[in-house]
Design a protein around this motif. Structure first.
Motif, PDB file in Angstrom:
ATOM      1  N   ARG A   1       3.133 -22.026   5.596  1.00 37.06           N
ATOM      2  CA  ARG A   1       2.777 -20.822   6.354  1.00 37.06           C
ATOM      3  C   ARG A   1       1.694 -21.126   7.385  1.00 37.06           C
ATOM      4  N   HIS A   2       0.883 -22.151   7.115  1.00 32.57           N
ATOM      5  CA  HIS A   2      -0.202 -22.513   8.026  1.00 32.57           C
ATOM      6  C   HIS A   2       0.157 -23.668   8.951  1.00 32.57           C
ATOM      7  N   ALA A   3       1.300 -24.291   8.752  1.00 31.59           N
ATOM      8  CA  ALA A   3       1.707 -25.375   9.656  1.00 31.59           C
ATOM      9  C   ALA A   3       2.028 -24.775  11.023  1.00 31.59           C
ATOM     10  N   PRO A   4       1.367 -25.227  12.079  1.00 29.05           N
ATOM     11  CA  PRO A   4       1.578 -24.599  13.386  1.00 29.05           C
ATOM     12  C   PRO A   4       3.059 -24.572  13.766  1.00 29.05           C
ATOM     13  N   ALA A   5       3.526 -23.419  14.213  1.00 24.85           N
ATOM     14  CA  ALA A   5       4.916 -23.278  14.641  1.00 24.85           C
ATOM     15  C   ALA A   5       5.190 -24.227  15.810  1.00 24.85           C
ATOM     16  N   PRO A   6       6.356 -24.848  15.858  1.00 25.22           N
ATOM     17  CA  PRO A   6       6.659 -25.767  16.953  1.00 25.22           C
ATOM     18  C   PRO A   6       6.463 -25.171  18.342  1.00 25.22           C
ATOM     19  N   VAL A   7       6.777 -23.884  18.518  1.00 30.35           N
ATOM     20  CA  VAL A   7       6.613 -23.276  19.843  1.00 30.35           C
ATOM     21  C   VAL A   7       5.135 -23.262  20.239  1.00 30.35           C
ATOM     22  N   LEU A   8       4.237 -23.123  19.267  1.00 31.49           N
ATOM     23  CA  LEU A   8       2.806 -23.154  19.556  1.00 31.49           C
ATOM     24  C   LEU A   8       2.399 -24.545  20.016  1.00 31.49           C
ATOM     25  N   ARG A   9       2.874 -25.553  19.306  1.00 31.50           N
ATOM     26  CA  ARG A   9       2.576 -26.931  19.703  1.00 31.50           C
ATOM     27  C   ARG A   9       3.126 -27.233  21.091  1.00 31.50           C
ATOM     28  N   GLU A  10       4.328 -26.762  21.355  1.00 33.16           N
ATOM     29  CA  GLU A  10       4.963 -27.051  22.648  1.00 33.16           C
ATOM     30  C   GLU A  10       4.187 -26.438  23.798  1.00 33.16           C
ATOM     31  N   LEU A  11       3.761 -25.183  23.640  1.00 28.10           N
ATOM     32  CA  LEU A  11       3.004 -24.516  24.701  1.00 28.10           C
ATOM     33  C   LEU A  11       1.649 -25.193  24.917  1.00 28.10           C
ATOM     34  N   VAL A  12       0.994 -25.594  23.836  1.00 28.02           N
ATOM     35  CA  VAL A  12      -0.303 -26.261  23.958  1.00 28.02           C
ATOM     36  C   VAL A  12      -0.146 -27.606  24.652  1.00 28.02           C
ATOM     37  N   THR A  13       0.871 -28.362  24.277  1.00 26.68           N
ATOM     38  CA  THR A  13       1.115 -29.660  24.903  1.00 26.68           C
ATOM     39  C   THR A  13       1.381 -29.512  26.392  1.00 26.68           C
ATOM     40  N   ALA A  14       2.050 -28.432  26.754  1.00 23.89           N
ATOM     41  CA  ALA A  14       2.359 -28.182  28.169  1.00 23.89           C
ATOM     42  C   ALA A  14       1.178 -27.623  28.939  1.00 23.89           C
ATOM     43  N   GLY A  15       0.063 -27.356  28.251  1.00 29.42           N
ATOM     44  CA  GLY A  15      -1.114 -26.816  28.928  1.00 29.42           C
ATOM     45  C   GLY A  15      -1.050 -25.329  29.191  1.00 29.42           C
ATOM     46  N   LEU A  16      -0.109 -24.654  28.541  1.00 28.74           N
ATOM     47  CA  LEU A  16       0.031 -23.207  28.710  1.00 28.74           C
ATOM     48  C   LEU A  16      -0.713 -22.544  27.564  1.00 28.74           C
TER      49      LEU A  16
END
Length: 502
Positions: free
Chosen positions: A257-272
């Protein structure tokens, strides 16, 4: 006798640190503000002057009072100036190694009786304290941003905190006009541990296609009464900050439940990263599209309603007043609604099993009424696009906001809400925060209309327990299984978890 903490040091004068310095200076205490270099120090001075200046402009401070407040703050780039401080609070970036190095230096510089406090929102206070020669005098004092405005302060004690110190810091917070809550040293403490689990869950539902971004936000804001939807809040907090807190929580709990959702990681990696970069889950600075007017569901004449009790009767009355012909059927016998243009199955559980019993399964959609203004519309794999569109329009005609979602257990609102309430019961069961502090933390820290345990009592322990069982059966996610304490209270016939907790 409680300590008075007359001289307070604040290390790190960004927006948060400067706000903390202002809070102490407003209380009449002498404040020593420390920054790394002259440039950062002037930036911190600017934060203080602008914040108090806004208060003057709003008539909340006189110019004389502003001068007195600023006059109590001494700004310096030398940590040696903290030698006589009674309390030092750090407000530097959330990087454990930075904090450990700082605390080791403060331990060397400050007098033996001084209390060293961290404003961390999620890192281990114990790990920070372990790098000093005075772990019993190290504590968490977590302010919320903006510190001069937000009333909540989390006071975090460790297993080695000196007896009475947490009470002294809580008393200090009250003397500042704040409301303290006390918790043990667990990642995320009270507020972030509950909040980020919920926000991350919303990301998981989005990725799974259960509902869209706008629908999830509308469901939680308009249906539950939260100040804003989860994606709006994530953008406001900053997706990078949210991601890092989730990582801290996952490292401690190993709970998916606490593992960051992939979409969160993707947006952060993209600088958004949300509002601060102009784009996150939403894009900022763009003109919002006009809200389309509700269509009149022209293709619908007869509306079938599956379900019994007052809710079905109330819905039938509303449908009739809107100019449609309602036909009501109990779920055991669907014959009366077999030829209806659309069929609404009142439920918060999957309804596809009802659809397959109809001669026209493509005409059925689930409908879950949330509060007075929201209706969740669940489309099954058999529901036709025409039915989905017609029910969407019908809900608008009935003066509710439609939330379109998939046919999954508890749809959107209950799926997010019940899992969050389960987390709160788990926190209570673990014994590291009291029921009152858990509720106070979420009301004051997040602006929620009620605390999670207050919400649990209002909904009903059995209803939430049964909803969690349905979620677990659907997703097989261990975090959705009802916490043993909740199960036991329902079995024992206890109706109020707050009364049980005292």
């Amino acid at each position: 006798m409680a300590q008075t903490f007359e001289t307070v040091g604040v290390v790190g004068l960004g927006t948060m640190g400067a706000g903390i310095a202002e809070v102490f200076a407003r209380s009449g205490r002498r404040v020593i503000g420390v920054e790394a270099d002259d440039v950062a120090l002037e930036r911190g001075r600017g934060h203080l002057e602008r914040s108090t200046g806004r208060a003057v402009a709003k008539g909340k401070l006189t110019e004389d009072a502003q001068r007195e407040i600023l006059g109590r703050v001494t700004l310096t780039t030398s940590r040696a100036d903290l030698a006589d401080a009674d309390l030092v609070i750090e407000a530097i970036p959330e990087i454990m190694e930075f904090k450990r190095v700082l605390f080791a230096d403060l331990d060397r510089v400050c007098k033996p009786s001084a209390v060293l406090a961290t404003n961390t929102s999620s890192l281990s206070v114990t790990a920070i304290a372990a790098g000093t020669s005075r772990p019993g005098r190290v504590i968490g004092m977590h302010f919320f941003n903006p510190a001069p405005v937000m009333k909540l302060v989390e006071v975090i004690h460790t297993v080695v905190t000196d007896d009475g110190l947490a009470d002294d810091i809580a008393a200090l917070a009250r003397s500042l006009g704040k409301t303290p809550i006390t918790a043990g040293d667990r990642a995320g403490f009270v507020v972030n541990r509950l909040l980020l689990g919920y926000l991350n869950h919303a990301c998981v539902l989005l990725e799974a296609g259960v509902a869209g971004r706008d629908d999830i936000d509308a469901a939680m804001k308009l249906g539950v009464g939260l100040p804003m939807g989860p994606f709006t809040l994530l953008d406001l907090i900053g997706l990078d900050t949210s991601y890092e807190v989730c990582e801290v929580l996952f490292r401690e709990t190993r709970d998916r439940r606490h593992a960051p959702a992939p979409v969160l990681r993707e947006l952060v990696t993209a600088g958004l990263l949300g509002r601060k970069t102009g784009r996150g889950f939403y894009s900022y600075g763009e003109v919002a599209p006009a809200t389309p007017e509700a269509r009149q569901a022209a293709s619908v004449s007869t509306v079938g309603i599956v379900g019994g009790g007052p809710e079905a009767a109330t819905l039938a009355t509303a449908v009739e007043r809107a100019g449609f012909k309602p036909v009501v059927a109990e779920s055991a016998d669907l014959t009366p609604v077999g030829d209806a243009d659309v069929v609404l199955a009142l439920s918060d559980r999957p309804v596809v099993e009802l659809a397959v019993r109809l001669p026209h399964p493509e005409r059925l959609a689930g409908l879950h009424l949330v509060g007075d203004g929201v209706a969740e519309v669940a489309s099954t794999v058999l529901t036709s696009p025409e039915t989905t569109a017609a029910v969407h329009d019908l809900v608008q005609i009935l003066d509710r906001t439609p939330v379109m979602c998939g046919d999954r257990a508890e749809f959107v609102v209950n799926a997010l809400l019940y899992a969050y309430l389960n987390d709160a019961v788990r926190m209570l069961e673990s014994g590291y925060a009291s029921a009152g502090d858990i509720d106070t933390g979420m009301r004051l820290g997040c602006g929620y209309p009620a605390g999670p345990l207050e919400m649990l009592d209002a909904i009903g322990l059995e209803a939430v327990r049964d909803g969690l069982r349905a979620l677990y059966a659907e997703y097989r996610e261990p975090a959705f299984a009802p916490v043993p304490l909740l199960d036991q209270l329902v079995t024992a016939g206890v109706r109020s978890i707050r009364e049980y907790a005292g």
